[in-house]
Design an enzyme around this catalytic site. Structure first.
Site, mmCIF file in Angstrom:
data_model
loop_
_atom_site.group_PDB
_atom_site.id
_atom_site.type_symbol
_atom_site.label_atom_id
_atom_site.label_comp_id
_atom_site.label_asym_id
_atom_site.label_seq_id
_atom_site.Cartn_x
_atom_site.Cartn_y
_atom_site.Cartn_z
ATOM 1 N N GLU A 181 -38.927 -27.525 -116.537
ATOM 2 C CA GLU A 181 -38.997 -26.109 -116.108
ATOM 3 C C GLU A 181 -37.699 -25.337 -116.352
ATOM 4 O O GLU A 181 -37.220 -24.624 -115.450
ATOM 5 C CB GLU A 181 -39.404 -26.025 -114.625
ATOM 6 C CG GLU A 181 -40.827 -26.481 -114.382
ATOM 7 C CD GLU A 181 -41.352 -26.225 -112.979
ATOM 8 O OE1 GLU A 181 -40.575 -25.792 -112.104
ATOM 9 O OE2 GLU A 181 -42.554 -26.466 -112.759
ATOM 10 N N GLU A 233 -47.649 -31.187 -114.454
ATOM 11 C CA GLU A 233 -47.631 -30.862 -113.019
ATOM 12 C C GLU A 233 -48.812 -29.946 -112.736
ATOM 13 O O GLU A 233 -48.881 -28.841 -113.297
ATOM 14 C CB GLU A 233 -46.329 -30.169 -112.606
ATOM 15 C CG GLU A 233 -45.142 -31.094 -112.560
ATOM 16 C CD GLU A 233 -43.901 -30.438 -111.956
ATOM 17 O OE1 GLU A 233 -44.045 -29.594 -111.045
ATOM 18 O OE2 GLU A 233 -42.801 -30.770 -112.417
#
Ligand code: AHR
Length: 507
Positions: free
Chosen positions: A171, A302
């Site tokens: 991320e 995720e």
């Protein structure tokens, strides 16, 4: 009555390790989740035996570790060597003290005992770079008489751990991330890191950081830009998405929803279908622009439904709890539809990680020094994991006249959300009934059916599994289900608000 017609000629292989999970050094995931030496069920290594039993029964083979946001500033070498020599560190991503008592070797030992065979490791491309990724890879996979492989040997492990999948950071588009980067900075770093890692070990596959959420302003241009930098040297683009009801869940209070909130919430798996198709389109555009023969696969590493914490945070203590929560039946049905969106796109999504396995928006919950039990989402994932093997295909199907509903946000939402797989000996129809009313489903198979069963999760929409009542929402066998032996047409009744696993065996 909804008719489901299966087209036997239109099918694709499912990657056998498609559905995985995730362990991160965050909250109580590791400490008091999987590792608690003083616990009554602890193994000699200090692993919680009750949690190990639940993980084995789940059947998960793919597991991402050790983060997540944690990895953008972590030092892998602090986690190896004699436990008494390991430093106490500040886990700045999650505001807790990391004791490093559970590290790389403990993870691999735990994975072995849990039946996990396909670990995915994340290297730190936040505060670190190519050198450290190479050192970690050599430590984990190195087979020669060299510095980092020898350190692993001195720490008690002769043979390489043979990890195939490596995430190139996590991320790094997010403002919350330690050492956030521009797509150009990250794409170039990831490209060169992946290239160097593959020079060291050509057997690995690498996963490029895609957008952390479709709700970030830089989505999907981040994905386009990083793929333009790194397309030739990586194997997957990562996707992340958590869907939240936008309200925290306080177990002491009644859950309230606006009139149309529940139907809308149950339809939000559409965001997964849309996001996967958009990322595929971006990756294919880069493929065309680069005149490449390679098709980029997706690691949806995720995903989950999300609620905020049911526990008080304790910043800068060991295992500061974050995000611990229960999921109710509504969450479970959306979770089921999210999993079906991933399965439906299994021709391009080859890896996915439900996040996280224990205690943070979890499948499994634990009390320190106490019980372990499962959220109902555990049983949804278990029912998928138990049927997906290396002979499983997704069979394309249509619901030509299925009932639909409309909400303020979505039009024409099928009341029955379904995906069918062929395991080689049975067709398994996974079906969510998004409505309150019972639905009749008629299925037309391309073969004659010889036996079958129906398993269901259903109940009141706000029901949940608590420590006091851990089996309120189990996956249970429907007693009065039967098949028309020797027939191609079969029927099932789907209770209102239910997750269903309909197994039809054939010769
Ligand atoms: O809940 C897990 C966290 O969510 C991960 O660390 C991060 O990647 C994501 O934002």
């Amino acid at each position: 009555m909804t008719h489901l017609k299966l087209y036997d000629e239109k099918r694709f292989d499912v990657y056998p390790e498609l559905f995985g999970s995730f362990l991160e050094h965050m909250g109580t995931v590791i400490y008091t989740g999987v590792y608690e030496p003083g616990h009554p069920t602890a193994t000699k290594e200090g692993f919680r035996g009750d949690v190990l039993e639940l993980v084995k029964a789940l059947g998960v083979k793919t597991l991402r570790y050790p983060g997540g946001n944690y990895t953008s500033s972590y030092h892998w070498e602090d986690t190896v060597g004699p436990k008494s020599d390991r430093p106490r560190c500040m886990n700045i991503a999650w505001q807790s003290i990391e004791t490093n008592q559970f590290g790389l070797h403990e993870f691999f030992q735990w994975a072995k005992e849990a039946g996990v065979t396909n670990p995915i490791l994340t290297v730190n491309l936040g505060t670190r770079g190519i050198d450290d990724a190479l050192h970690e890879l050599e430590y984990v996979n190195g087979r020669y008489d060299t510095k980092w492989a020898n350190l692993r040997r001195r720490n008690g492990r002769d043979t390489p751990f043979e990890v195939k999948y490596w995430c190139l950071g996590n991320e790094l588009d997010g403002p919350w991330q330690v050492a956030r980067k521009t797509p150009e900075e990250y794409g170039r770093l990831a490209n060169e890191t992946s290239k160097a890692m593959k020079m060291l070990d050509p057997s690995i596959q690498t996963i490029l950081v895609g957008s952390s959420t479709p709700n970030i302003a830089t989505y999907p241009s981040w994905d386009f830009k990083v793929l333009m930098e790194a397309y030739d040297n990586v194997d997957f683009i990562a996707m992340h998405n958590y869907i939240d009801r936008e309200q925290s869940q306080n177990l002491d209070k009644q859950i309230t929803r606006a009139s149309d909130e529940l139907p809308t919430y149950l339809a939000r798996s559409r965001e997964f279908d849309k996001q996967i198709e958009e990322v595929e389109a971006i990756a294919d555009a880069v493929k065309a622009l680069k005149h490449s023969d390679k098709t980029m696969n997706i690691s949806f590493d995720e995903w989950n439904v999300h609620h905020f914490s049911g526990k008080e945070p304790r910043p800068w203590e060991e295992h500061n709890p974050v995000d611990w929560c229960y999921f109710d039946l509504a969450d479970t049905l959306l979770f089921g539809s999210m999993a079906l969106a991933i399965l439906r796109h299994g021709d391009r999504v080859h890896l996915s990680c439900q996040a996280l396995l224990v205690n943070t928006i979890p499948l499994i919950l634990t009390d320190e020094d106490g019980a372990a039990w499962a959220n109902p989402t555990y049983y949804v994932l278990q029912s998928l994991l138990h049927n997906i093997t290396d002979t499983t295909d997704v069979v394309e199907s249509v619901l030509p006249d299925g009932d639909v509903y409309n909400t303020n946000l979505y039009a024409d939402v099928p009341i029955i959300d379904q995906v069918t797989i062929d395991t080689g000996s049975a067709y398994v129809v996974y079906a969510v009934n998004r409505g309150l009313a019972t639905q009749n489903l008629e299925v037309e198979f391309p073969v004659k059916v010889i036996g079958g069963k129906q398993e269901t999760i259903t109940g009141n929409i706000d029901d949940m599994n608590t420590r006091e009542h851990p089996k309120t929402l189990p996956l249970h066998k429907v007693d009065d289900f039967s098949v028309n032996v020797g027939e191609m047409k079969q029927a099932a009744i789907l209770p209102g608000y239910s997750w269903n696993v309909l197994t039809f065996s054939y010769e």
